[in-house]
Design an enzyme around this catalytic site. Structure first.
Site, PDB file in Angstrom:
ATOM      1  N   ASP A   1      24.933 -75.195  29.186  1.00 56.66           N
ATOM      2  CA  ASP A   1      24.405 -76.200  27.785  1.00 56.66           C
ATOM      3  C   ASP A   1      24.627 -74.476  26.325  1.00 56.66           C
ATOM      4  O   ASP A   1      23.285 -74.437  26.431  1.00 56.66           O
ATOM      5  CB  ASP A   1      23.005 -76.037  27.877  1.00 56.66           C
ATOM      6  CG  ASP A   1      22.646 -76.605  26.637  1.00 56.66           C
ATOM      7  OD1 ASP A   1      23.071 -76.830  25.758  1.00 56.66           O
ATOM      8  OD2 ASP A   1      21.000 -76.234  26.906  1.00 56.66           O
TER       9      ASP A   1
ATOM     10  N   ARG B   1      17.904 -83.379  30.152  1.00 57.60           N
ATOM     11  CA  ARG B   1      17.197 -82.525  30.913  1.00 57.60           C
ATOM     12  C   ARG B   1      16.310 -82.997  32.311  1.00 57.60           C
ATOM     13  O   ARG B   1      16.738 -82.362  33.646  1.00 57.60           O
ATOM     14  CB  ARG B   1      16.110 -81.477  30.996  1.00 57.60           C
ATOM     15  CG  ARG B   1      16.767 -80.412  29.774  1.00 57.60           C
ATOM     16  CD  ARG B   1      15.500 -79.367  29.028  1.00 57.60           C
ATOM     17  NE  ARG B   1      14.586 -79.764  28.378  1.00 57.60           N
ATOM     18  CZ  ARG B   1      15.141 -79.820  26.501  1.00 57.60           C
ATOM     19  NH1 ARG B   1      15.597 -78.641  26.416  1.00 57.60           N
ATOM     20  NH2 ARG B   1      13.976 -79.851  25.595  1.00 57.60           N
TER      21      ARG B   1
ATOM     22  N   ASP C   1      20.821 -66.374  29.819  1.00 61.61           N
ATOM     23  CA  ASP C   1      21.632 -66.165  28.611  1.00 61.61           C
ATOM     24  C   ASP C   1      21.842 -64.463  28.273  1.00 61.61           C
ATOM     25  O   ASP C   1      21.360 -63.674  28.867  1.00 61.61           O
ATOM     26  CB  ASP C   1      19.731 -66.525  28.492  1.00 61.61           C
ATOM     27  CG  ASP C   1      19.787 -67.246  26.351  1.00 61.61           C
ATOM     28  OD1 ASP C   1      20.405 -68.767  26.144  1.00 61.61           O
ATOM     29  OD2 ASP C   1      20.110 -66.338  25.392  1.00 61.61           O
TER      30      ASP C   1
ATOM     31  N   PHE D   1      23.764 -71.103  30.089  1.00 63.23           N
ATOM     32  CA  PHE D   1      22.882 -70.437  28.191  1.00 63.23           C
ATOM     33  C   PHE D   1      21.693 -71.408  28.244  1.00 63.23           C
ATOM     34  O   PHE D   1      21.500 -72.179  27.748  1.00 63.23           O
ATOM     35  CB  PHE D   1      24.400 -71.197  27.415  1.00 63.23           C
ATOM     36  CG  PHE D   1      25.401 -70.946  27.593  1.00 63.23           C
ATOM     37  CD1 PHE D   1      25.875 -69.964  26.369  1.00 63.23           C
ATOM     38  CD2 PHE D   1      26.386 -71.353  28.476  1.00 63.23           C
ATOM     39  CE1 PHE D   1      27.408 -69.608  26.030  1.00 63.23           C
ATOM     40  CE2 PHE D   1      28.256 -71.090  28.313  1.00 63.23           C
ATOM     41  CZ  PHE D   1      27.654 -70.018  27.022  1.00 63.23           C
TER      42      PHE D   1
ATOM     43  N   CYS E   1      27.115 -79.363  21.888  1.00 58.78           N
ATOM     44  CA  CYS E   1      25.703 -79.861  20.525  1.00 58.78           C
ATOM     45  C   CYS E   1      26.652 -79.515  19.230  1.00 58.78           C
ATOM     46  O   CYS E   1      25.943 -79.421  18.936  1.00 58.78           O
ATOM     47  CB  CYS E   1      24.981 -78.981  20.762  1.00 58.78           C
ATOM     48  SG  CYS E   1      25.137 -77.111  20.831  1.00 58.78           S
TER      49      CYS E   1
END
Length: 399
Positions: A300, A213, A251, A229, A340
């Protein structure tokens, strides 16, 4: 006496290389009595001592190793030393105001996660063996922190992950010790957040992206930014704090959007950083159709795959969102993109992004490649500890 587990000939390669897991199909015999969650001795096929670990016959990960020493007692002193080593490591490598103090196998405490949010600890116990010790571990950790002048005012357990069912355990959450206010303010990279440790995702906040970030801040001054996201708005707020002219965070969860909006107000960024509740896969094509362009686009996403069997479909998802995002980036603008998922390997993720760029006739100039923050250490030989892949590219039209 502990039960003795003997491995099959040719097995145990993972723990021989320094890993922490023994799978059910690697075991030849178990001699002696035990209860699931007990500490057992592990021998190679020829009787060579391999160490000690927790056993659980409910799990495919049959044994989670604790130590290579057959003489090591698994007691308060053992856990105190493990916790002290983890804390000393964090003090050297990260800002400890909000950080992951214990990262399971990578801190040699298998199945245990402990996050620190200011003066609150959040505990996640994911394995039967360590579950028996969690409350004692918390007390020992509080003592270690107190010796450094860090007073913990509350502990909350978030052992509500589905993976506990694979260990034959119930999902659970609640206070360990006295109740307290479960919305906690933290500061990270100069950005203020309210972390909901009771109802937020996982332990309440994703600490692993801390320095990723931070890395986008230098790109965002005076920029028009799209953060996809966004969850509770962390990348969007880092863009805003860095001086972005306009930030849109997206989101699919209205709860996340509401939390992100509150976080924007907390930082005085509500005029420049806005959040909308939309499905990213549906929104990106509509933005493209409307002719929208951004200086910086951030992706993300949640893990699109949590097993090897779904990697093929996940790859399509990653290709689609990266392809769409590249088309929204101005010529010479920037794309930050990540995965991730442990099962989306570095090689596959890199190949997928390259295919997306080729499909939309874009050239990518790599600014940097990053992984998870150092408080989520990657233990070599424990592949599962390496999961986050993060790229920043400059996106250039083919000319």
């Amino acid at each position: 006496m502990s039960a003795v587990v003997t491995l099959k000939k040719g097995e145990g390669r993972t723990i021989k290389a320094g890993g922490m897991w023994v799978y059910d199909n690697e075991i030849a015999t178990i001699v002696g009595s035990f209860t699931n969650g007990d500490v057992v001795l592990v021998h190679d096929f020829d009787g060579y001592p391999m160490g000690k670990g927790f056993i659980n016959q409910n799990s495919k990960i049959r044994i989670r190793m604790l130590t290579k020493s057959m003489d090591q007692a698994i007691d308060d002193e053992f856990f105190r030393q493990r916790l002290l080593q983890a804390w000393e490591y964090r003090k050297k490598t990260v800002d400890t105001t909000a950080c992951r103090l214990i990262f399971g196998e990578a801190d040699f405490l298998p199945g245990l996660v402990i996050d620190k949010f200011s003066d609150v600890l959040v505990v996640q116990s994911l394995a039967l063996g360590i579950d028996r010790y969690k409350e004692r571990i918390v007390e020992l950790l509080k003592e270690i922190l107190r010796q450094d002048g860090v007073e913990i005012c509350g502990v909350y357990e978030r052992s509500d992950a589905k993976v506990r069912k694979q260990e034959g355990m119930e999902q659970t959450k609640g206070f360990i010790g006295e109740p307290f206010e479960t919305k906690v303010e933290i500061v990270e990279n100069g950005v203020h957040y309210m972390v909901d440790v009771e109802n937020g995702q996982k332990t309440g906040f994703f600490l692993d992206q801390k320095y990723n970030r931070l890395s986008i801040q230098k790109l965002c001054k005076d920029a028009r930014v799209l953060d996809c996201f966004t969850h509770t708005g962390s990348f969007a707020l880092n863009a805003g704090i860095a001086g972005a002219a306009e930030v849109t965070g997206v989101d699919a969860s209205q709860l996340a959007v509401d939390q992100a909006t509150e976080n924007a107000k907390l930082n005085g960024l509500q005029e420049r950083v806005k959040f909308i509740c939309e499905d990213v896969f549906e929104l990106l094509p509509s933005l493209e159709e409307a002719g929208e362009k951004y200086d910086v686009v951030i992706l993300d996403p949640p893990a699109f795959t949590k097993s090897r069997s779904s990697v093929k479909n996940a790859t399509k998802g990653y290709r689609e969102i990266n392809l769409r995002a590249m088309k929204l980036v101005k010529d010479g603008g920037y794309l930050a993109t990540c995965s991730c998922s442990h099962f989306m390997t570095y090689e596959l993720f890199t190949k997928t992004i390259n295919q997306a760029a080729h499909n939309v006739h874009k050239r990518l100039r790599q600014v940097e490649f990053r992984t998870q923050a150092p408080d989520h250490p990657i233990l070599w030989a424990a592949d599962e500890s390496y999961y986050l892949k993060f790229y920043i590219f400059q996106v250039v039209d083919e000319k």
